[in-house]
Write a protein that holds these residues in place. Structure first.
Motif, PDB file in Angstrom:
ATOM      1  N   GLU A 120      11.934   2.597   2.994  1.00  0.00           N
ATOM      2  CA  GLU A 120      10.579   2.887   3.493  1.00  0.00           C
ATOM      3  C   GLU A 120      10.255   1.782   4.488  1.00  0.00           C
ATOM      4  O   GLU A 120       9.951   0.658   4.084  1.00  0.00           O
ATOM      5  CB  GLU A 120       9.545   2.862   2.348  1.00  0.00           C
ATOM      6  CG  GLU A 120       9.740   3.933   1.291  1.00  0.00           C
ATOM      7  CD  GLU A 120       8.579   4.008   0.293  1.00  0.00           C
ATOM      8  OE1 GLU A 120       7.641   3.167   0.399  1.00  0.00           O
ATOM      9  OE2 GLU A 120       8.600   4.905  -0.561  1.00  0.00           O
ATOM     10  N   GLU A 135       8.053  -0.339   6.927  1.00  0.00           N
ATOM     11  CA  GLU A 135       6.608  -0.567   6.927  1.00  0.00           C
ATOM     12  C   GLU A 135       6.244  -1.776   7.783  1.00  0.00           C
ATOM     13  O   GLU A 135       6.980  -2.767   7.812  1.00  0.00           O
ATOM     14  CB  GLU A 135       6.113  -0.821   5.483  1.00  0.00           C
ATOM     15  CG  GLU A 135       6.598   0.256   4.530  1.00  0.00           C
ATOM     16  CD  GLU A 135       5.845   0.348   3.218  1.00  0.00           C
ATOM     17  OE1 GLU A 135       4.899  -0.438   3.016  1.00  0.00           O
ATOM     18  OE2 GLU A 135       6.221   1.229   2.418  1.00  0.00           O
ATOM     19  N   ILE A 174       0.864  -1.181   0.000  1.00  0.00           N
ATOM     20  CA  ILE A 174       0.000   0.000   0.000  1.00  0.00           C
ATOM     21  C   ILE A 174       0.901   1.231   0.000  1.00  0.00           C
ATOM     22  O   ILE A 174       1.843   1.319   0.797  1.00  0.00           O
ATOM     23  CB  ILE A 174      -0.898   0.019   1.269  1.00  0.00           C
ATOM     24  CG1 ILE A 174      -1.718  -1.269   1.361  1.00  0.00           C
ATOM     25  CG2 ILE A 174      -1.804   1.249   1.280  1.00  0.00           C
ATOM     26  CD1 ILE A 174      -2.650  -1.540   0.205  1.00  0.00           C
ATOM     27  N   ASP A 233      10.230  -1.374   2.187  1.00  0.00           N
ATOM     28  CA  ASP A 233       9.790  -1.290   0.789  1.00  0.00           C
ATOM     29  C   ASP A 233      10.826  -0.432   0.064  1.00  0.00           C
ATOM     30  O   ASP A 233      10.660   0.780  -0.077  1.00  0.00           O
ATOM     31  CB  ASP A 233       8.379  -0.666   0.764  1.00  0.00           C
ATOM     32  CG  ASP A 233       7.935  -0.214  -0.615  1.00  0.00           C
ATOM     33  OD1 ASP A 233       8.470  -0.725  -1.618  1.00  0.00           O
ATOM     34  OD2 ASP A 233       7.046   0.662  -0.686  1.00  0.00           O
ATOM     35  N   LYS A 278       9.963  -0.520  -7.797  1.00  0.00           N
ATOM     36  CA  LYS A 278       9.454  -0.983  -6.502  1.00  0.00           C
ATOM     37  C   LYS A 278       9.583  -2.489  -6.281  1.00  0.00           C
ATOM     38  O   LYS A 278       9.560  -2.943  -5.138  1.00  0.00           O
ATOM     39  CB  LYS A 278       7.950  -0.656  -6.418  1.00  0.00           C
ATOM     40  CG  LYS A 278       7.622   0.791  -6.104  1.00  0.00           C
ATOM     41  CD  LYS A 278       7.757   1.038  -4.611  1.00  0.00           C
ATOM     42  CE  LYS A 278       7.089   2.329  -4.163  1.00  0.00           C
ATOM     43  NZ  LYS A 278       7.343   2.581  -2.715  1.00  0.00           N
TER      44      LYS A 278
HETATM   45 MG    MG Z   1       6.031   1.979   0.604  1.00  0.00          MG
END
Ligand code: MG
Length: 203
Positions: A54, A56, A6, A85, A106
């Motif tokens: 990132e 998470e 997400i 991420d 990603k």
């Molecule tokens: Mg992310």
């Protein structure tokens, strides 16, 4: 298994990247080859000069679910872990400008390090979990799940409208503010509440 992620789920992070606040969850995927486990080192890919961390919270799905109602979503989450991420921000920015999918920015190999998973029964309240990331012992990102735009229940429910959730699937639930580039030699440690969840090196 699959990894669903997400994006744009913490307001302050949306602001730092100058993105629009979503009215529905922003969903993307990563393949199984993105996963790194057991503190395996993260190797910087050669196609990017600006790979961001990132941190998470990652949910692990415990049973098959489709069209899961929000009120019952908690029954589908069996464990909680912490992950990164990794995002090739320079590539993602180019793709976003062109309106193209983010996959190569990603979902590349090694872009999803994950910790061990703790059973949900270990936690009093999944909607009030502190987590953080240090880089070389310096605090970089800090969040609490009470700051999420979409709750875990809303995420599970929404995602299951499009993708059948299966046992072992992982859901990355968005990152708080403080994302920044990593470089070779950095050491990343992730904490869930006070517990060290991962500790690995960037190479
Ligand atoms: Mg992310």
């Amino acid at each position: 298994m699959k990894i669903i992620a997400i994006g744009r789920n913490y307001a302050a992070h949306i602001e730092e990247l100058k993105n629009e606040k979503p009215t529905e969850p922003v969903v993307f995927g990563k393949p199984e080859t993105a996963i790194l486990r057991q503190n395996a080192p993260f190797y910087l890919p050669d196609f990017s000069k600006d790979v961001h961390h990132e941190v998470e919270i990652v949910l692990r799905i415990g049973k098959t679910g489709k069209f899961v109602e929000s009120a019952f979503a908690h029954k589908y989450i069996d464990a909680v872990g912490l992950g990164v991420d990794f995002t090739a921000r320079d590539i993602q920015d180019q793709l976003k400008k062109k309106g193209l999918p983010w996959e190569i920015a990603k979902a590349f190999d090694g872009s999803a390090p994950v910790s061990e998973f703790l059973p949900v029964t270990d936690f009093a309240d999944l909607n009030n979990l502190n987590f953080s990331l240090t880089v070389n012992e310096e605090l970089r990102q800090k969040g609490n799940t009470n700051m999420m735009i979409f709750s875990f229940a809303e995420i599970v429910s929404y995602v299951s409208r499009f993708f059948t959730l299966k046992t072992g699937d992982l859901i990355f639930t968005g990152t708080p503010q403080g994302v920044a580039a990593v470089k070779a030699g950095d050491r990343l440690k992730g904490f869930l509440e006070e517990k060290l969840m991962f500790d690995f090196e960037v190479k």
